[in-house]
Scaffold this motif. Structure first.
Motif, PDB file in Angstrom:
ATOM      1  N   ASP A   1       0.827  -1.192   0.000  1.00 54.48           N
ATOM      2  CA  ASP A   1       0.000   0.000   0.000  1.00 54.48           C
ATOM      3  C   ASP A   1       0.870   1.253   0.000  1.00 54.48           C
ATOM      4  OD1 ASP A   1      -1.705   2.104   0.546  1.00 54.48           O
ATOM      5  OD2 ASP A   1      -3.056   0.845   1.725  1.00 54.48           O
ATOM      6  N   GLU A   2       0.981   1.833  -1.185  1.00 55.97           N
ATOM      7  CA  GLU A   2       1.814   3.024  -1.368  1.00 55.97           C
ATOM      8  C   GLU A   2       1.431   4.165  -0.442  1.00 55.97           C
ATOM      9  OE1 GLU A   2       2.003   4.851  -5.099  1.00 55.97           O
ATOM     10  OE2 GLU A   2       3.748   3.706  -5.742  1.00 55.97           O
ATOM     11  N   PHE A   3       0.134   4.303  -0.254  1.00 55.31           N
ATOM     12  CA  PHE A   3      -0.309   5.433   0.549  1.00 55.31           C
ATOM     13  C   PHE A   3       0.288   5.387   1.947  1.00 55.31           C
ATOM     14  CE2 PHE A   3      -3.136   7.642   3.463  1.00 55.31           C
ATOM     15  CZ  PHE A   3      -3.029   8.911   2.904  1.00 55.31           C
TER      16      PHE A   3
ATOM     17  N   LEU B   1      -3.364  14.633   0.196  1.00 53.44           N
ATOM     18  CA  LEU B   1      -3.163  13.199   0.014  1.00 53.44           C
ATOM     19  C   LEU B   1      -4.294  12.402   0.659  1.00 53.44           C
ATOM     20  CD1 LEU B   1       0.683  12.835   0.656  1.00 53.44           C
ATOM     21  CD2 LEU B   1      -0.511  12.381  -1.491  1.00 53.44           C
TER      22      LEU B   1
ATOM     23  N   GLU C   1      -7.483  12.619  -1.285  1.00 50.95           N
ATOM     24  CA  GLU C   1      -7.394  11.807  -2.492  1.00 50.95           C
ATOM     25  C   GLU C   1      -7.702  10.343  -2.195  1.00 50.95           C
ATOM     26  OE1 GLU C   1      -3.899  10.796  -5.583  1.00 50.95           O
ATOM     27  OE2 GLU C   1      -3.633  12.684  -4.494  1.00 50.95           O
ATOM     28  N   VAL C   2      -7.124   9.859  -1.125  1.00 55.47           N
ATOM     29  CA  VAL C   2      -7.285   8.449  -0.790  1.00 55.47           C
ATOM     30  C   VAL C   2      -8.698   8.186  -0.275  1.00 55.47           C
ATOM     31  CG1 VAL C   2      -6.618   8.060   1.625  1.00 55.47           C
ATOM     32  CG2 VAL C   2      -5.675   6.619  -0.164  1.00 55.47           C
TER      33      VAL C   2
ATOM     34  N   ARG D   1     -10.837   7.908  -3.349  1.00 57.18           N
ATOM     35  CA  ARG D   1     -10.594   6.612  -3.986  1.00 57.18           C
ATOM     36  C   ARG D   1     -11.335   5.500  -3.251  1.00 57.18           C
ATOM     37  NH1 ARG D   1      -4.767   3.920  -3.284  1.00 57.18           N
ATOM     38  NH2 ARG D   1      -5.696   3.359  -1.290  1.00 57.18           N
TER      39      ARG D   1
ATOM     40  N   TYR E   1     -13.126  -3.947   4.643  1.00 55.10           N
ATOM     41  CA  TYR E   1     -11.791  -3.393   4.453  1.00 55.10           C
ATOM     42  C   TYR E   1     -11.875  -1.910   4.091  1.00 55.10           C
ATOM     43  CZ  TYR E   1      -7.182  -2.611   2.403  1.00 55.10           C
ATOM     44  OH  TYR E   1      -5.944  -2.101   2.097  1.00 55.10           O
TER      45      TYR E   1
ATOM     46  N   TYR F   1     -10.710   1.347   6.246  1.00 57.07           N
ATOM     47  CA  TYR F   1      -9.763   2.303   5.678  1.00 57.07           C
ATOM     48  C   TYR F   1     -10.292   3.733   5.797  1.00 57.07           C
ATOM     49  CZ  TYR F   1      -5.547   2.887   2.852  1.00 57.07           C
ATOM     50  OH  TYR F   1      -4.278   3.173   2.432  1.00 57.07           O
TER      51      TYR F   1
END
Lengths: 176, 176
Positions: free
Chosen positions: A95-97, A115, A118-119, A122, A157, A161
């Motif tokens: 997970d890049e974030f 950031l 943005e997530v 998404r 999930y 998040y």
DNA sequence: AGGCGCATGTAATTAGTTACATGATTCA
DNA sequence: TGAATCATGTAACTAATTACATGCGCCT
């Protein structure tokens, strides 16, 4: 190597083409595995070589021919053996974030919030799509317990998040 | 490619050896990324070639020499550029257990419960270890916001997983 | 006329894993 | 004396991604 068992699992439900495998994979397994058509076609070839699956060629006149795959006895046996005997490997997340999260201390509050927003967006859109799919399967009369359980996993999930993101935003604000 | 930025992130906090990078990675990033010492050493070499990090050799007389890495200006610039400019790639999960979940319909109830119990135990032990680490960082005065956020993520992930397992067990029982 | 869905593949490259390889120090 | 920690690497292999490659039918 586990991709093989994901595909075997899909084919075990009913005979399907490689294209179908790709489609079903992306619909139903996107929450806990990732792959591409390129890898899937290659793996199907390998599995056929090893006699875990066979195909029947369907000639469709005008539209392109297709290969309909089904499990061999050996394939089914191996799938079940894997499921109950093979020791479980720990889940792997990339997970890049969350890498970006580790360097929040060298970013500005504005950048951090951008950031996070943005997530959040998404994840909202993923969650919406997952819920849509859940309804879709439901309305199609798909009551496969595997599908029910894994779609629910996907929903939980995403919800986790999103809640974490909300909490993180609060934390950032409090610290500032 | 993102592994690079995970490592750059670690080194950005303070100069460390390759061995330290491996250790810190396994402590703090295990919840959202995975790698091995072999890949990490290779990536460090590549990053040094590209002038993102440099090392100072520390000769330790008796014990083996070590290379203490730190970021170059270019390395720091690239890390921040990546964080704020590079479009976010979706998280990738590879969870074998959920593949096994998809084929529950061809397993017996006993086999399913055995698998679920196994995964519950695993997740319990991960959660316990994560909480331990959280206390550890806390007691060490480590109040790095990145660490706080990602450890909390790890805890929430495990808790979600365990609750999902509990729910799954109930579902299986109800269906039977 | 252009895009999407169906349908299948290969080639080139990069990422990641497992095994091999060494060697000192410290602690039980 | 044996295991764990510190410390660093290479070699061989497997997995995965991205780009290349084709082509029909259907819908708008």
């Amino acid at each position: 190597m586990s991709i093989r068992y994901a595909l075997l699992g899909i084919i075990s439900k009913k005979p399907v083409t490689g294209y179908d495998v790709v489609t079903i994979f992306k619909q139903k397994m996107i929450y806990f595995w990732s792959s591409t058509h390129s890898q899937i076609y290659k793996e199907l070839h390998k599995m056929e070589e090893e006699d875990l699956i066979t195909h029947q060629l369907v000639i469709q006149g005008t539209s392109p021919n297709k290969k309909v795959y089904s499990l061999t006895d050996q394939g089914k046996k191996d799938l079940i053996r894997w499921a109950i005997e093979e020791p479980l490997k720990p889940a792997k997340i990339k997970d890049e974030f969350l890498i970006k999260t580790t360097i929040f201390p060298i970013l500005s509050e504005e950048e951090i919030n951008q950031l996070l927003d943005e997530v959040i967006e998404r994840e909202h859109s993923i969650l919406a799509k997952t819920k849509e799919w859940k309804e879709h399967f439901h309305s199609q009369g798909d009551s496969d317990i595997g599908t029910i359980l894994t779609v629910e996993y996907g929903i939980r999930y995403s919800e986790m998040y999103l809640e974490w993101c909300k909490w993180a935003k609060q934390m950032i604000q409090d610290k500032a």
